[in-house]
Design a protein around this motif. Structure first.
Motif, mmCIF file in Angstrom:
data_model
loop_
_atom_site.group_PDB
_atom_site.id
_atom_site.type_symbol
_atom_site.label_atom_id
_atom_site.label_comp_id
_atom_site.label_asym_id
_atom_site.label_seq_id
_atom_site.Cartn_x
_atom_site.Cartn_y
_atom_site.Cartn_z
ATOM 1 N N PHE A 1 0.825 -1.203 -0.129
ATOM 2 C CA PHE A 1 -0.114 -0.039 -0.057
ATOM 3 C C PHE A 1 0.692 1.349 0.151
ATOM 4 O O PHE A 1 0.902 2.002 -1.120
ATOM 5 C CB PHE A 1 -0.819 0.064 1.241
ATOM 6 N N ILE A 2 1.712 1.460 0.945
ATOM 7 C CA ILE A 2 2.474 2.871 1.383
ATOM 8 C C ILE A 2 3.442 2.693 0.029
ATOM 9 O O ILE A 2 3.777 3.464 -0.567
ATOM 10 C CB ILE A 2 3.035 3.010 2.310
ATOM 11 N N ASN B 1 2.097 3.927 -3.417
ATOM 12 C CA ASN B 1 1.783 5.034 -3.581
ATOM 13 C C ASN B 1 3.296 6.027 -3.462
ATOM 14 O O ASN B 1 3.275 6.811 -4.483
ATOM 15 C CB ASN B 1 1.070 5.462 -2.310
ATOM 16 N N TYR C 1 -3.417 6.117 5.583
ATOM 17 C CA TYR C 1 -4.663 5.667 4.646
ATOM 18 C C TYR C 1 -4.565 6.146 3.182
ATOM 19 O O TYR C 1 -3.889 7.270 3.170
ATOM 20 C CB TYR C 1 -6.068 5.945 5.338
ATOM 21 N N TRP D 1 -5.469 1.836 -2.711
ATOM 22 C CA TRP D 1 -4.819 0.519 -2.750
ATOM 23 C C TRP D 1 -4.403 -0.116 -1.500
ATOM 24 O O TRP D 1 -3.417 -0.831 -1.379
ATOM 25 C CB TRP D 1 -3.467 0.990 -3.556
ATOM 26 N N GLN D 2 -5.331 0.295 -0.271
ATOM 27 C CA GLN D 2 -4.794 -0.278 0.989
ATOM 28 C C GLN D 2 -5.794 -1.430 1.060
ATOM 29 O O GLN D 2 -6.740 -1.586 0.588
ATOM 30 C CB GLN D 2 -5.408 0.748 1.982
ATOM 31 N N ASP D 3 -5.028 -2.512 1.646
ATOM 32 C CA ASP D 3 -5.579 -3.789 1.681
ATOM 33 C C ASP D 3 -6.972 -3.795 2.625
ATOM 34 O O ASP D 3 -6.794 -3.247 3.739
ATOM 35 C CB ASP D 3 -4.756 -4.897 2.289
ATOM 36 N N ALA E 1 -7.109 -2.145 7.766
ATOM 37 C CA ALA E 1 -7.230 -0.619 8.138
ATOM 38 C C ALA E 1 -8.796 -0.177 8.074
ATOM 39 O O ALA E 1 -9.519 -0.765 7.100
ATOM 40 C CB ALA E 1 -6.361 0.102 7.316
ATOM 41 N N ALA F 1 -10.229 1.390 4.938
ATOM 42 C CA ALA F 1 -10.344 0.688 3.489
ATOM 43 C C ALA F 1 -11.392 -0.286 3.409
ATOM 44 O O ALA F 1 -12.198 -0.474 2.938
ATOM 45 C CB ALA F 1 -8.944 -0.418 3.326
ATOM 46 N N VAL G 1 -1.945 9.183 2.400
ATOM 47 C CA VAL G 1 -0.546 8.551 1.983
ATOM 48 C C VAL G 1 0.224 9.711 0.954
ATOM 49 O O VAL G 1 1.454 9.347 0.824
ATOM 50 C CB VAL G 1 -0.869 7.129 1.305
#
Ligand SMILES: NC(=O)c1ccc[n+]([C@@H]2O[C@H](COP(=O)([O-])OP(=O)(O)OC[C@H]3O[C@@H](n4cnc5c(N)ncnc54)[C@H](O)[C@@H]3O)[C@@H](O)[C@H]2O)c1
Length: 324
Positions: free
Chosen positions: A13-14, A17, A179, A182-184, A191, A194, A221
């Motif tokens: 995720f991070i 980005n 946040y 594309w965060q799971d 999270a 998401a 993010v």
């Protein structure tokens, strides 16, 4: 900046980005990941973003491959980690191998490349349930999980090894609740933003633990990506530092839901419910969390600029193609 960027955890995720931000700024990036929790979809997205991106599928526990892949790096951004707190209790040896041994491998690879900067992800988990909010970098640390212990170990190693790394600036970022797109959203402990967004978009009432008064410091993010890009471009060696990365603003879960409903409404989606479905608070979850980001603002020029409503709107537009 001379040299390419080497980003571990690039399929996550991070990481994805951050890489996207760097590519958009015209940088050359090598991404490294073994897809433990990251996705091929994220990598494909980055490959579409331009020819300046190369991806290496590899494990940070494999020191030789890591070192070879990081050759020529001007900046190393180390984000790969075992990220699940519950998993760190179940298999603490694996957690340690990835988060401590893997960290040391990444640090060594940065030193071998004579990278100018090594920027790594720590976590607010190092503070555990310290109630003295807002949390400062000088606040007591008392991690409550092997995951938190492993992040604290990273900081300890970076501090004592810093003088050995004459050319490399070491910066540890204690992320609060980051946040963005594309965060799971999978898994019981994914999270909250998401998870809630996915539920709302499916037309399902999201689950809220507790009465809604719990608070978090949610940081978008893109603000993190801008911070990392700025630190990685640094030219002079600075002493090892650790920095809180949040916004310094607290949001209750009730406020979060209202912001989510507003962002959806602004994108033309009305919810059929006006509150989440309540469930009892989960033992072990931290109730309140809030960063003091004075140090990152003063020393790194950190300027979180995205408020929660704007951030949620960006996720809807970028990831789900709705609104704006
Ligand atoms: N998201 C947050 O709010 C938050 C908060 C605190 C700290 N962090 C830290 O930020 C970093 C990025 O987290 P994220 O939220 O993007 O999670 P993520 O799971 O999306 O990213 C982690 C990435 O590391 C990769 N990885 C795991 N083990 C690996 C290995 N052995 N070799 C190579 N790659 C491996 C995963 O496949 C994944 O792509 C992590 O270090 C995490 O601990 C995140």
């Amino acid at each position: 900046m001379a040299g390419m960027w080497f980003v571990t955890g690039a399929a996550g995720f991070i990481g994805s980005n951050v890489v996207e931000h760097l590519l958009r700024a015209g940088e050359t990036v090598v991404g490294f990941d073994n897809f433990a929790t990251g996705t091929r979809k994220n990598v494909e997205r980055l490959q579409r973003a331009g020819s300046r991106f190369t991806f290496v599928e590899g494990d940070i526990r494999d020191a030789a491959t890591l070192e070879r892949s990081a050759q020529g790096a001007g900046a190393v951004v180390h984000l790969a980690a075992q990220v699940r707190v519950q998993e760190s209790f179940r298999d603490y040896a694996y957690n340690n191998a990835v988060n401590v041994d893997g960290f040391l491998n990444a640090l060594k690879a940065a030193a071998a490349a004579r990278a100018r900067a090594f920027i790594y992800a720590s976590s607010c988990a190092v503070y555990g349930d310290n109630p003295a909010l807002p949390l400062r970098e000088t606040s007591d640390v008392r991690p409550l999980s092997p995951y938190g212990v492993s992040k604290l170990a990273n900081e300890g190693y970076a501090a004592v090894l810093d003088p050995e790394l004459a050319e490399t600036t070491l910066v540890g970022l204690r992320f609060f609740n980051i946040y963005g797109p594309w965060q799971d959203a999978r898994g019981a402990y994914a999270a909250v933003i998401a998870k809630w967004l996915e539920a709302c978009l499916r037309g399902e009432r999201p689950v809220m633990f507790g009465d809604g008064s719990a608070t978090r410091d949610f940081c978008f993010v893109d603000d993190v990506a801008r911070l990392i890009a700025g630190v990685g471009r640094t030219n002079r060696k600075r002493p090892h530092g650790i920095y809180n990365v949040g916004t310094g603003e607290k949001t209750t879960l009730t406020e979060l839901f209202a912001a989510l409903a507003d962002a959806l409404a602004a994108s033309g989606k009305r919810l059929a419910f006006d509150s989440p479905r309540g469930e009892p608070w989960r033992a072990g979850d931290i109730v309140h969390s809030l960063a003091d980001v004075t140090r990152a603002r003063a020393e790194l020029g950190f300027a979180p600029a995205t408020d929660i409503r704007a951030g949620l709107g960006r996720i809807l537009a970028l990831q789900h193609g709705i609104g704006r």
